[in-house]
Design a protein around this motif. Sequence first.
Motif, short mmCIF file in Angstrom:
data_model
loop_
_atom_site.label_atom_id
_atom_site.label_comp_id
_atom_site.label_asym_id
_atom_site.label_seq_id
_atom_site.Cartn_x
_atom_site.Cartn_y
_atom_site.Cartn_z
N THR A 190 40.76 57.23 50.35
CA THR A 190 39.65 56.22 50.09
C THR A 190 39.80 56.44 48.88
O THR A 190 38.91 57.67 48.01
CB THR A 190 38.68 56.96 50.96
OG1 THR A 190 37.81 58.59 50.58
CG2 THR A 190 38.78 56.96 52.65
N PRO A 191 38.57 55.33 47.94
CA PRO A 191 38.59 55.60 46.81
C PRO A 191 37.11 56.22 46.62
O PRO A 191 36.47 56.67 47.74
CB PRO A 191 37.72 53.99 46.73
CG PRO A 191 37.03 53.72 48.25
CD PRO A 191 38.29 53.85 48.92
N PRO A 192 36.46 56.99 44.95
CA PRO A 192 35.49 57.51 44.78
C PRO A 192 34.20 57.22 45.06
O PRO A 192 33.91 55.73 45.51
CB PRO A 192 35.58 57.61 43.28
CG PRO A 192 36.81 57.60 42.72
CD PRO A 192 37.44 56.79 44.23
N GLN A 193 33.14 57.33 46.01
CA GLN A 193 32.08 57.62 46.67
C GLN A 193 30.93 57.47 45.35
O GLN A 193 30.81 58.09 44.06
CB GLN A 193 31.48 58.48 48.00
CG GLN A 193 32.12 58.21 48.66
CD GLN A 193 32.30 58.77 49.91
OE1 GLN A 193 30.55 59.74 49.53
NE2 GLN A 193 32.51 59.20 50.66
N VAL A 194 30.23 56.45 45.33
CA VAL A 194 29.17 56.28 44.22
C VAL A 194 27.63 56.16 44.66
O VAL A 194 27.92 55.32 46.23
CB VAL A 194 29.39 55.85 43.28
CG1 VAL A 194 29.39 53.58 44.11
CG2 VAL A 194 28.10 55.69 41.74
N PRO B 297 42.55 47.66 29.28
CA PRO B 297 41.19 48.88 29.98
C PRO B 297 41.54 49.06 31.25
O PRO B 297 42.47 48.16 32.13
CB PRO B 297 40.30 48.09 29.86
CG PRO B 297 40.84 47.53 29.06
CD PRO B 297 41.50 46.77 29.01
N PRO B 298 42.15 50.19 31.91
CA PRO B 298 42.03 50.86 33.40
C PRO B 298 40.81 50.33 34.42
O PRO B 298 39.48 50.28 33.61
CB PRO B 298 42.58 52.45 33.29
CG PRO B 298 41.18 52.61 31.92
CD PRO B 298 41.18 51.36 31.52
N ARG B 299 41.45 49.96 35.47
CA ARG B 299 40.48 49.46 36.20
C ARG B 299 40.61 50.70 37.57
O ARG B 299 41.74 51.06 37.98
CB ARG B 299 40.44 48.08 36.75
CG ARG B 299 40.27 47.29 35.91
CD ARG B 299 40.39 45.71 35.98
NE ARG B 299 39.65 44.58 35.55
CZ ARG B 299 39.93 42.90 35.74
NH1 ARG B 299 40.23 42.78 36.60
NH2 ARG B 299 39.63 42.61 34.90
N ALA B 300 38.75 51.17 37.72
CA ALA B 300 39.35 52.03 39.68
C ALA B 300 38.20 50.88 40.54
O ALA B 300 37.18 50.56 40.02
CB ALA B 300 38.13 52.89 38.96
N ARG B 301 37.42 51.27 41.57
CA ARG B 301 37.26 51.10 42.86
C ARG B 301 36.65 52.21 43.30
O ARG B 301 36.59 53.24 43.73
CB ARG B 301 38.34 50.46 44.25
CG ARG B 301 38.92 49.22 43.79
CD ARG B 301 39.81 48.70 44.59
NE ARG B 301 39.05 47.98 45.43
CZ ARG B 301 39.05 47.47 46.19
NH1 ARG B 301 40.40 47.32 47.20
NH2 ARG B 301 38.24 46.27 47.58
N LEU B 302 35.34 51.61 43.93
CA LEU B 302 34.13 52.70 44.08
C LEU B 302 33.26 52.16 45.25
O LEU B 302 33.16 51.28 45.58
CB LEU B 302 33.22 53.07 43.15
CG LEU B 302 33.65 54.23 41.47
CD1 LEU B 302 34.03 53.15 40.89
CD2 LEU B 302 32.11 55.11 41.34
#
Length: 939
Positions: free
Chosen positions: A163-167, A199-204
């Motif tokens: 699962t992606p990191p949580q925010v 630039p890197p991308r990430a999902r939260l």
Amino acid sequence: MDASAAVTRRLVRKETRGDLPLLACLAVVVLALTALCAWGPAFAGGQEDRALRQRADATAAGAPLISVSTTPEVFDTVPPAVHMADLLGSGATLAERLGGTGARHVTVTGSGYDYNDASLVSPRPPGPADTSTELAVSHLPAARAHLRYVSGHAPADHTPLGTPPQVGLSEATARALGVRAGSLLTLEFTKTLGVQSAPPRARLLVSGLYRAKAAADGFWAGQETLDQPSRYPAEHSAGTVLAARGLVGLDAADLLAGAGVGGPRVTWQVRADLTGAALDKARALTGPLSHYSADLSADLCQGSDPITGDLGCLVGGQATGPLLVTDALSPLLADFTAQDQQARGLATFAVDAVAAVALATVTVAVRLLLRRRRAHLRLQRARGASTGRLVLLRCAVAWPVVLIAALLGWAAGGALAPTGTSGSPRPVTAALAAAVVALTVPLMTWLAVREPRRPGRLRRSRRNLAAGRRVVLELTVLVSTTAGVVALRSQGPDGILDAVPVLVALTVVLVLLRMYPLVLRLVLRRTRRGRGAVGFVGAARAAHDAPATGLALFVLVLTLGTAVFGGLVHRTIDDGLATGAAWTTGADASATVAGTVPSAPGAASGARTALQHLYTLDLTGRTDGAVVSQVAVVTVDPRQLAAVAPKSPLTVALRSLSAAPTGTRAGTNAPLPSLLSPGLRARERTGGFTATVVPDGQRPADLVFEPVGTLTAAQLRDPLLGPVTARLASGTPLLITTAAAGQPIPPQPSGTTVLLLKSDGPGTAEPAALRSAAARALGPSARIQVRAETLRALRTDGLTQGIGTIYTVGSLLAALSGLLALVLELTLTSHERSRTTSFLRTLGLGAAEAGALHFLQLLPLAVASAVGGTLVGLLEPRLMAATLDLQQFTGGPGQPALRTDYALTVALVAGVTALIMAAAVTESVLARRRGLGAVLRLP
């Protein structure tokens, strides 16, 4: 030999029994001085420790006093990785590397990390006003106690696999972004040069939405974006940028590093243990802190990072960049040391006065002791006793008493002194005080029993010589006092110049002694023509005894002057504290938040409010086109200010602005009436200023500011401006205009919103009610200050209370010592007054007339002491006005005006006068009890 020794011991015992009252006086003075040397420094050190802790707590509420930060190098491994739990847990090893004994006084109390702003790629926020959106994520464990999740849950520290990191986001942020719990955010982070081409991308994953809770510990200072997003103009394009912030769990950095995101900024908060002897501990820490960064680099850093080229370090097994140490404790200690020096200077004035009065008391006591033993000393001298033998005999009587009193006073002061403070007893000072008292006895005994000089040929020449010596002494004292006052005003107090107030008192006494005969001669001329001889004889005896009462006059003047001076300092500080509390809060209470935001309408019910917005604009002169950058523009509603403080100088000045149009839009270019600070008005020629602003979703517009007046010093120091100007650097140009100017100005994250609250009645005047109303109006993240609480904090400041206590104790000791000296001096001079009264009684003087004669003989002393003491107490602060920097104790906008405590002054003058009159009544009563035989036997 044994018989001679026995005779000497028997003589010493006999002398001791006869001098017990006066020896007891010496013992009391020595006991008080040595006890003060043992108790005073420890007490003052405790007050200094408390004051430093109060300042450290206030500073730590906004930012940690000591912190260590670094950035982990995630690209040293393949694939990129960081072990954030191990890295944050290694903070204790960093604290252990503080040099010297400093490691014992610091502990790591918190840690976290912050990423730079990332661009939100999806979803796009609703509304066309924002051209881009930036979201910064942080791991801040301390925030959990100040949040309440209303939807979902807090981000997990251990994210489930796959699962992606949580925010976590605030409700306001989620509303601005158009997301809810369970939504996915795609962020684009800054690329790492030399490693990444894009630039890197990430999902939260949005795990939950929270609401901020009001905090009294200052947590929200600098953390406002956690609760409310902000908007600011885009730099390279039209439109605005929406800036928000969210919270992530512990392992979010591990997952983002795996997605190619560079390392965050990791920070460890280091807490200094300032319990107990806080000042000593802080001073012990400043040395190691000055080279703490170099020590960390020497121990943990070697070589350079192959990617960034910076110094490479290894912390907890993780490669990091350079270690940066932020030290706010050393500047805090430097500022506190300057304040402490001023407090010590004020306290030293009182201590020196006590020492001078005590020395005068000792001198009077020894004089009276020798006066009582004058016949015995003459007899022993006639029997062949040498000067040295007589001096040693008096020392053998007095020195054991002085020694025992010094030991008892030191023990008593040590028992009463607080322990565990930065102050320590002063044994050398105590020994010096006891030695001065002990040496006074042989010195005055030698002056009394030494061989008299042979009489000269001309009696008048000896009188001229004595008069010349007096003139030289007076000129020496006058020159020394003048030089001391000039030096004290120019360079401030030090160990020697602290005695200047004593010299001022001595100068006043010498002037009074010179004026004494002149005034009494005028009185004699009038009484000589009057009926009866009582007034004439009383004035004549007072003029004759004037030189003999010089020491008593000095004691009374110095004692009264010290008490008046202490009352003036206390009254000035007390009134200044009220002004400082009003300046800090602006009204009964104030709420401050970062950014220019509106208040919730009707939220502060039960209190009158006034909203102030602070913007920073670049102004351009309409006539010459000169640009004035970084001008503080404050927009206010004059009607709201009039409801909060109708009679304040600023409100009166702003009434002229209330007639200006309040609904004018920016496009009409209608001039806005404004008040300018003197510096800004000097740069304005004619025509006023213009400023270009970009309202949300609109075309650029010009604001025209038309000066209608210049802010005076009273208006600039109006408490209504206190919370706003506290955010400005000294010398910042200031412009105040109506609230209409704020309509087209876009919100600024660098601006400030201040809400002033005035209670409507007793029910809303309580601090809790004011805090609740302020939090409802500007939100829980607002920094709320209540005047009553601020005033209480200022009055309980360690330095302020320490000065008050020292002046109270010093005035009491000086008063007691002065009372003792006065009684001894009046006893010493009572023989001459009784002799005069006795002669007149043999000539038929009645009892009432005899009482009036005693009264008239002491009346000039009472008047002179009252005038001189009051003059010294009022004159000293004015002479040392440049040295008395009392603003640091009050917290106001400027130096508080010196305010005399007239009630205390009148009470002190009345007390001294009553004391002298009581002595006259006592002498009169004792004289009435003497029989005719006793009167006739008086020499």
